[in-house]
Design an enzyme around this catalytic site. Structure first.
Site, PDB file in Angstrom:
ATOM      1  N   HIS A  31       0.836  -1.208   0.000  1.00  0.00           N
ATOM      2  CA  HIS A  31       0.000   0.000   0.000  1.00  0.00           C
ATOM      3  C   HIS A  31       0.868   1.254   0.000  1.00  0.00           C
ATOM      4  O   HIS A  31       1.190   1.788   1.068  1.00  0.00           O
ATOM      5  CB  HIS A  31      -0.904  -0.011   1.231  1.00  0.00           C
ATOM      6  CG  HIS A  31      -1.798  -1.216   1.293  1.00  0.00           C
ATOM      7  ND1 HIS A  31      -1.349  -2.456   1.691  1.00  0.00           N
ATOM      8  CD2 HIS A  31      -3.110  -1.360   0.994  1.00  0.00           C
ATOM      9  CE1 HIS A  31      -2.352  -3.321   1.640  1.00  0.00           C
ATOM     10  NE2 HIS A  31      -3.433  -2.684   1.220  1.00  0.00           N
ATOM     11  N   HIS A  71      -2.148  -1.137   6.988  1.00  0.00           N
ATOM     12  CA  HIS A  71      -1.774  -1.353   5.576  1.00  0.00           C
ATOM     13  C   HIS A  71      -0.665  -0.398   5.144  1.00  0.00           C
ATOM     14  O   HIS A  71       0.077  -0.687   4.216  1.00  0.00           O
ATOM     15  CB  HIS A  71      -2.999  -1.240   4.653  1.00  0.00           C
ATOM     16  CG  HIS A  71      -3.670   0.099   4.659  1.00  0.00           C
ATOM     17  ND1 HIS A  71      -4.712   0.408   5.507  1.00  0.00           N
ATOM     18  CD2 HIS A  71      -3.455   1.229   3.916  1.00  0.00           C
ATOM     19  CE1 HIS A  71      -5.118   1.657   5.268  1.00  0.00           C
ATOM     20  NE2 HIS A  71      -4.361   2.178   4.321  1.00  0.00           N
ATOM     21  N   PRO A 121      -6.706  -4.833  11.021  1.00  0.00           N
ATOM     22  CA  PRO A 121      -8.145  -4.617  11.149  1.00  0.00           C
ATOM     23  C   PRO A 121      -8.378  -3.164  11.576  1.00  0.00           C
ATOM     24  O   PRO A 121      -8.004  -2.762  12.685  1.00  0.00           O
ATOM     25  CB  PRO A 121      -8.555  -5.593  12.258  1.00  0.00           C
ATOM     26  CG  PRO A 121      -7.431  -6.582  12.352  1.00  0.00           C
ATOM     27  CD  PRO A 121      -6.200  -5.809  11.991  1.00  0.00           C
ATOM     28  N   LEU A 122      -8.929  -2.381  10.686  1.00  0.00           N
ATOM     29  CA  LEU A 122      -9.044  -0.944  10.946  1.00  0.00           C
ATOM     30  C   LEU A 122      -9.851  -0.677  12.211  1.00  0.00           C
ATOM     31  O   LEU A 122     -10.773  -1.414  12.548  1.00  0.00           O
ATOM     32  CB  LEU A 122      -9.684  -0.256   9.742  1.00  0.00           C
ATOM     33  CG  LEU A 122      -8.767  -0.197   8.509  1.00  0.00           C
ATOM     34  CD1 LEU A 122      -9.568   0.058   7.242  1.00  0.00           C
ATOM     35  CD2 LEU A 122      -7.689   0.860   8.691  1.00  0.00           C
ATOM     36  N   ASP A 161      -9.087   7.331   7.351  1.00  0.00           N
ATOM     37  CA  ASP A 161     -10.537   7.364   7.112  1.00  0.00           C
ATOM     38  C   ASP A 161     -11.175   6.055   7.560  1.00  0.00           C
ATOM     39  O   ASP A 161     -12.223   6.050   8.208  1.00  0.00           O
ATOM     40  CB  ASP A 161     -10.820   7.544   5.609  1.00  0.00           C
ATOM     41  CG  ASP A 161     -10.286   8.859   5.074  1.00  0.00           C
ATOM     42  OD1 ASP A 161     -10.604   9.912   5.650  1.00  0.00           O
ATOM     43  OD2 ASP A 161      -9.538   8.826   4.074  1.00  0.00           O
ATOM     44  N   GLY A 162     -10.543   4.955   7.171  1.00  0.00           N
ATOM     45  CA  GLY A 162     -11.095   3.646   7.519  1.00  0.00           C
ATOM     46  C   GLY A 162     -11.224   3.483   9.023  1.00  0.00           C
ATOM     47  O   GLY A 162     -12.225   2.955   9.517  1.00  0.00           O
ATOM     48  N   ARG A 361     -19.951 -16.965  38.535  1.00  0.00           N
ATOM     49  CA  ARG A 361     -19.672 -15.512  38.427  1.00  0.00           C
ATOM     50  C   ARG A 361     -19.520 -14.900  39.827  1.00  0.00           C
ATOM     51  O   ARG A 361     -18.722 -13.982  40.029  1.00  0.00           O
ATOM     52  CB  ARG A 361     -20.768 -14.785  37.641  1.00  0.00           C
ATOM     53  CG  ARG A 361     -22.122 -14.828  38.302  1.00  0.00           C
ATOM     54  CD  ARG A 361     -23.180 -14.020  37.590  1.00  0.00           C
ATOM     55  NE  ARG A 361     -24.492 -14.346  38.139  1.00  0.00           N
ATOM     56  CZ  ARG A 361     -25.468 -13.468  38.337  1.00  0.00           C
ATOM     57  NH1 ARG A 361     -25.303 -12.211  38.013  1.00  0.00           N
ATOM     58  NH2 ARG A 361     -26.609 -13.854  38.835  1.00  0.00           N
ATOM     59  N   GLU A 422     -18.779  -2.894  23.972  1.00  0.00           N
ATOM     60  CA  GLU A 422     -17.985  -4.119  24.155  1.00  0.00           C
ATOM     61  C   GLU A 422     -16.719  -4.135  23.302  1.00  0.00           C
ATOM     62  O   GLU A 422     -15.657  -4.565  23.742  1.00  0.00           O
ATOM     63  CB  GLU A 422     -18.824  -5.364  23.823  1.00  0.00           C
ATOM     64  CG  GLU A 422     -19.962  -5.646  24.788  1.00  0.00           C
ATOM     65  CD  GLU A 422     -21.212  -4.813  24.504  1.00  0.00           C
ATOM     66  OE1 GLU A 422     -21.244  -4.081  23.497  1.00  0.00           O
ATOM     67  OE2 GLU A 422     -22.170  -4.904  25.303  1.00  0.00           O
ATOM     68  N   HIS A 472     -22.912 -15.515  32.291  1.00  0.00           N
ATOM     69  CA  HIS A 472     -24.198 -15.858  31.672  1.00  0.00           C
ATOM     70  C   HIS A 472     -23.921 -16.757  30.478  1.00  0.00           C
ATOM     71  O   HIS A 472     -24.228 -16.435  29.333  1.00  0.00           O
ATOM     72  CB  HIS A 472     -24.969 -14.586  31.303  1.00  0.00           C
ATOM     73  CG  HIS A 472     -25.346 -13.760  32.500  1.00  0.00           C
ATOM     74  ND1 HIS A 472     -24.403 -13.256  33.382  1.00  0.00           N
ATOM     75  CD2 HIS A 472     -26.547 -13.368  32.987  1.00  0.00           C
ATOM     76  CE1 HIS A 472     -25.015 -12.591  34.347  1.00  0.00           C
ATOM     77  NE2 HIS A 472     -26.308 -12.649  34.148  1.00  0.00           N
ATOM     78  N   HIS A 484     -30.016 -13.863  24.406  1.00  0.00           N
ATOM     79  CA  HIS A 484     -28.927 -13.707  25.365  1.00  0.00           C
ATOM     80  C   HIS A 484     -28.205 -15.024  25.668  1.00  0.00           C
ATOM     81  O   HIS A 484     -27.277 -15.043  26.452  1.00  0.00           O
ATOM     82  CB  HIS A 484     -29.468 -13.129  26.679  1.00  0.00           C
ATOM     83  CG  HIS A 484     -29.727 -11.654  26.623  1.00  0.00           C
ATOM     84  ND1 HIS A 484     -30.437 -11.055  25.604  1.00  0.00           N
ATOM     85  CD2 HIS A 484     -29.356 -10.648  27.461  1.00  0.00           C
ATOM     86  CE1 HIS A 484     -30.495  -9.752  25.825  1.00  0.00           C
ATOM     87  NE2 HIS A 484     -29.842  -9.476  26.934  1.00  0.00           N
ATOM     88  N   ARG A 531     -24.424 -17.738  35.271  1.00  0.00           N
ATOM     89  CA  ARG A 531     -25.307 -16.825  35.993  1.00  0.00           C
ATOM     90  C   ARG A 531     -25.923 -17.553  37.183  1.00  0.00           C
ATOM     91  O   ARG A 531     -26.081 -16.996  38.266  1.00  0.00           O
ATOM     92  CB  ARG A 531     -26.428 -16.341  35.072  1.00  0.00           C
ATOM     93  CG  ARG A 531     -27.530 -15.623  35.839  1.00  0.00           C
ATOM     94  CD  ARG A 531     -28.680 -15.194  34.949  1.00  0.00           C
ATOM     95  NE  ARG A 531     -29.632 -14.413  35.723  1.00  0.00           N
ATOM     96  CZ  ARG A 531     -30.764 -14.891  36.237  1.00  0.00           C
ATOM     97  NH1 ARG A 531     -31.106 -16.145  36.045  1.00  0.00           N
ATOM     98  NH2 ARG A 531     -31.558 -14.120  36.943  1.00  0.00           N
TER      99      ARG A 531
END
Ligand code: TPP
Ligand code: MG
Length: 678
Positions: A31, A71, A121-122, A161-162, A361, A422, A472, A484, A531
Site C-alpha cells: 500500500h 496497511h 483490522p481498521l 478514514d477507515g 460468576r 464491548e 451468563h 442472550h 449466571r
C-alpha cells in the site's frame, strides 16, 4: 503560506516516500499511497516530538506510536529503519512481505521491535491507543509523586478514514472524550480516499464536529505538506489539557505520483515501474536509484539514536532520584514492568469449598475482591454489566477523569466503566495490557463476545495478558431468552489460537482459573462463568480443584480402573453429569466422570496424562456441554456422543430449559447407555 520546510526536510520526507514505494514495488504488493501522503506528518512527529529510544525499543517511558491503518506499514518500517532500530535493516525493507522477514504485510506487535500494537483490522489501533491512554493515566496516578513524573509518556497515533469509519473507533473516541485522556494525540490522515473511491461515497459527516462532540480537542491542518502547521498543531496539543487531541491533516493519497495521486488505485497496489520513475522525478529523486538513503537524510534521521540514548539516560537519572525518595514504589515499578507478581499473592486466593451452591460468576467476584488489595496492577471493568458480571472491586475507586465529582472517581481508580461498548472495551483492554505493566480485564455476557471478537482474537495473536470475563454462559441464564443465550460462542473461543478458555465446574475451580489467567504473562485467558448457582463440589470427596491446571481431570472414578463409559462435562453441566453417573452406577456400570474446564490446557498435557484421563481403549464416551457440540467430537471419537445444543435456546426458567434441552441426569445416562450399546 504553507511552510514545506528546508531542503533537508524535503529530502528526508522523500526518503521515507521512496523507501515505501520501493518496498511495495519489490514485493509487487502493498500500500504505497498512505506513506506517500502521510510522510510529512510522520516526519514531523518522529523528528520533533516522539520520545523514543531506537536502541531500547521497550524503554518504559517512551512515547507510544501507533500506526492504526496497518496497511500503510512501509511508512512505519521506513521510520524504524531510518531512525536506527537495529532489526529493521535496509535488507528487511527489501524483504517486505516475504517469509521470515521483520516486515510483514501489516505491522505486528511482538514480531518487529518498535511496533507497539498489531494493526490491520481498521479501528483496532485507534482503540488500543485509548487503552494505552487509560494505562498511562493509571500508572502515573499510582507511581508519580510531586517532583517525580517517572511515567509521563504520551500516545501518538496516525489514524485513517477507515479507522474513523469503524464503529469500534467511535466507541473508543466517545470513551476517551469522557475520560478526558489528554495524553492521546492522534494525527488523522484526512485523504478523502478509501478502497472504493472518494470518501463521498460513504463517509460524509463533519469529522471535526463529530470529535468535538465527543469532547476532543480538534485542530485542522489544511495542507498535509505544511510542516510548520503540523508542528504547531502537535505543540499546541501537548499544551492543552483535559481533552484527547485529534489533528485533521488534509493530505493527498499517493502524493507526488503524476497519474495516480488522489486515486483509489494507489491505496493498495504497487505503482508500476513507469509510474515509480515519474514519481521519483517529481520528488527530485534519481529515478534509477532504489532503496536509496541519501547521506544527509541518513545523518538527520540517525540523530534519533543519540537523542534516544540521551532521553533514556536523563530518565534513568530521574529514576535514581525517585528510587532514593520512594524506594518501595521504585521496586514495584520494576516488578510491574517485569510482570512479577507480589510474593505470597496466591495465599489470598479464597477457599470456597464450604460455600452453598454458588454461581461461578459470584465465585469470580469473590476471588477478584480477595486479590484486589494485593494486586494493584489488576484493573478492569465491564461494558455496563458490572453488577451482573461481578467484576467490581469493592475496595477500589472508580477510574474517572479527576475533575469530575470526586465521588465518581479519579485516575487512580481501578473499576473502569467502559459503557455499553464491548468492542472498544476489548480493544482498550488490549491497549492496557500492551502498557507492559498492567493486568486488565474486560467483562460482559458471553453472548456479547460477538461484539468483542476482533479484539479478543488480537489479544491472542499478540500474546498479551488480557483477561476476558464472560458470564451468563449458557441457556442456564434462563428467562432473558435465546437472544442472550450463547450457543456457538464457546466453540468460537476455542478456535482462537493462543487463547485459553476456562469454564469452571464449580466455585472452587474459579480461584484456580483466575490464578492461571494472572500467571499467563504471554497470553489471554477467557473465564466462562454461570449466571445460575451450581453445586459446590465437596473436595474432601473429589480431587482437588487445582487440577484445573491440567485442563481435564478425573472427577469420579480412578485412573486404575477401566471404566465402561466416560462422561466428560464442563461448567454447570458437571452437576447433572455426576447425577447421571450415579444412576449408571446403580445399574452396576463402571463409569468415570471427567471434569473438562479447559480444552486448551488439556491439549497441552503429555500424551500419557491424556491417555490416563481418556484411555484410548474406552470408546464409549459422552461429552456434556450446553453449547454447540462441535469441539467435543475430538474427545468422544466416532463411537461417542455429545449432549449439546443443536438449536437456539428459549425463554424460560433455567431449570425448565435444562430439562427441555436434555441436560438432565436421565437423558445423559440414556446417551451413555446408547454409546455402550445398551
Ligand atoms: C476492519 C477492516 N475492514 C476492512 C479492511 C480492508 N481495508 C484495508 S484499508 C481499507 C480502507 C482504506 O481507507 P483508509 O483507511 O482511508 O486508508 P487509505 O486508503 O487512505 O490509505 C479497507 C477497507 C481492513 N483492513 N480492516
Ligand atoms: Mg483514506
Amino acid at each position: 503560506m504553507p511552510n514545506h520546510g528546508s531542503a533537508l526536510d524535503q529530502l528526508c520526507i522523500n526518503t521515507i516516500r521512496c523507501l515505501s514505494i520501493d518496498a511495495v514495488e519489490k514485493a509487487k504488493s502493498g500500500h504505497p499511497g498512505l506513506p506517500m501522503g502521510a510522510a510529512p506528518m510522520a516526519y514531523v512527529l518522529w523528528q520533533k516530538h516522539l520520545r523514543h529510544q531506537p536502541l531500547n525499543p521497550t524503554w518504559l517511558n517512551r512515547d507510544r506510536f501507533i500506526l492504526s491503518p496497518g496497511h500503510g506499514c512501509t511508512l512505519l518500517y521506513s521510520l524504524l529503519h531510518l531512525s536506527g532500530y537495529p532489526h529493521v535493516t535496509l535488507d528487511e525493507l527489501k524483504n517486505f512481505r516475504q517469509w521470515g522477514s521483520q516486515t510483514p504485510g501489516h505491522s505486528e506487535y511482538g514480531h518487529t521491535a518498535g511496533v507497539e500494537t498489531t494493526t490491520g483490522p481498521l479501528g483496532q489501533g485507534f482503540s488500543n491507543g485509548v487503552g494505552m491512554g487509560i494505562a498511562q493515566k493509571y500508572l502515573a496516578a499510582y507511581f508519580n509523586r510531586p517532583g517525580h513524573d517517572v511515567l509521563d509518556y504520551k500516545i501518538y497515533a496516525l489514524v485513517s478514514d477507515g479507522d474513523l469509519m469503524e464503529g469500534v473507533a467511535s466507541e473508543a473516541a466517545s470513551l476517551a472524550g469522557h475520560l478526558k485522556l489528554d495524553n492521546l494525540i492522534y494525527l488523522y490522515d484526512d485523504n478523502h480516499m478509501s478502497i472504493e473511491g472518494h470518501t463521498t461515497v460513504a463517509f460524509t459527516e463533519d469529522r471535526a464536529k463529530r470529535f468535538e462532540a465527543y469532547g476532543w480537542h480538534v485542530q485542522c491542518v489544511p495542507d498535509g505538506n505544511d510542516l510548520e502547521a503540523i508542528d504547531q498543531a502537535i505543540t499546541c496539543a501537548k499544551g492543552v489539557v483535559g481533552k484527547p487531541h485529534i489533528i485533521n491533516i488534509r493530505t493527498l493519497i499517493g502524493f507526488g505520483s503524476p497519474n495516480k495521486k488522489d486515486t483509489p488505485e494507489v491505496h493498495g497496489s504497487a505503482l508500476g515501474e513507469d509510474e515509480v520513475k515519474l514519481t521519483k522525478k517529481a520528488y527530485g529523486w534519481d529515478p534509477e536509484k532504489h532503496f536509496y538513503v541519501p547521506a544527509a537524510a541518513q545523518v538527520e534521521f540517525r540523530k534519533a539514536v543519540a537523542k534516544g540514548v540521551q532521553v533514556e539516560q536523563a530518565w534513568n537519572d530521574s529514576r535514581s532520584a525517585y528510587q532514593k525518595a520512594h524506594p518501595d514504589l521504585a521496586r514495584e515499578l520494576t516488578d510491574w514492568f517485569s510482570k512479577k507478581l507480589p510474593a505470597g499473592w496466591t495465599d489470598l486466593l479464597p477457599d470456597l469449598s464450604k460455600e452453598k451452591p454458588m454461581a461461578t460468576r459470584v465465585a469470580s467476584g469473590k476471588t477478584l475482591n480477595a486479590l484486589c488489595a494485593k494486586l494493584p496492577m489488576l484493573l478492569g471493568g465491564s461494558a455496563d454489566l458490572a453488577p451482573s458480571t461481578n467484576t467490581i472491586m469493592k475496595e477500589a475507586a472508580h477510574f474517572q477523569a479527576p475533575d469530575l465529582s470526586s465521588e465518581l472517581g479519579n485516575y487512580a481508580g481501578r473499576n473502569l466503566h467502559f459503557g455499553v461498548r464491548e468492542h472498544a472495551m476489548a480493544a482498550a483492554v488490549n491497549g492496557m495490557a500492551l502498557s507492559g505493566a498492567l493486568i486488565p480485564y474486560g467483562a460482559t455476557f458471553l453472548q456479547f463476545f460477538d461484539y468483542c471478537k476482533a479484539a479478543v482474537r488480537l489479544s491472542a495473536f499478540m500474546g498479551v495478558r488480557s483477561i476476558w470475563v464472560f458470564t451468563h454462559d449458557s441457556i442456564g441464564l434462563g428467562e432473558d431468552g435465546p437472544t442472550h443465550q450463547p450457543i456457538e460462542h464457546l466453540a468460537n473461543l476455542r478456535t482462537i489460537h493462543g487463547l485459553v478458555t476456562i469454564r469452571p465446574s464449580d466455585a472452587t475451580e474459579v480461584p484456580v482459573a483466575w490464578k492461571i489467567a494472572l500467571e499467563r504473562v504471554n497470553g489471554p485467558t477467557a473465564l466462562i462463568l454461570t449466571r445460575q448457582n451450581v453445586a459446590v463440589l465437596d473436595r474432601s470427596k473429589f480431587p482437588s480443584a487445582a487440577n484445573v491446571e491440567k485442563g481435564f481431570y478425573i472427577l469420579l472414578g480412578s485412573a486404575q480402573e477401566k471404566p465402561a463409559v466416560i462422561l466428560i462435562a464442563s461448567g454447570s453441566e458437571v452437576e447433572p453429569t455426576l447425577a447421571a453417573a450415579e444412576l449408571l452406577q446403580k445399574e452396576g456400570v463402571q463409569v468415570r466422570v471427567v471434569a473438562a474446564p479447559s480444552l486448551e490446557l488439556f491439549d497441552q498435557q503429555s500424551q500419557s496424562y491424556r491417555d490416563e484421563v481418556l484411555p484410548p481403549t474406552v470408546r464409549a464416551r459422552v461429552a456434556v456441554e450446553a453449547a454447540h457440540p462441535m469441539c467435543w467430537f475430538k474427545y468422544v471419537g466416532l463411537d461417542g456422543a455429545v449432549v449439546g445444543m443443536n438449536t437456539y435456546g428459549a425463554s424460560a426458567p433455567a431449570k425448565v430449559l435444562f430439562e427441555k434441552f436434555g441436560f438432565t441426569p436421565q437423558h445423559i445416562a440414556a446417551a451413555a447407555r446408547k454409546t455402550m450399546g445398551k
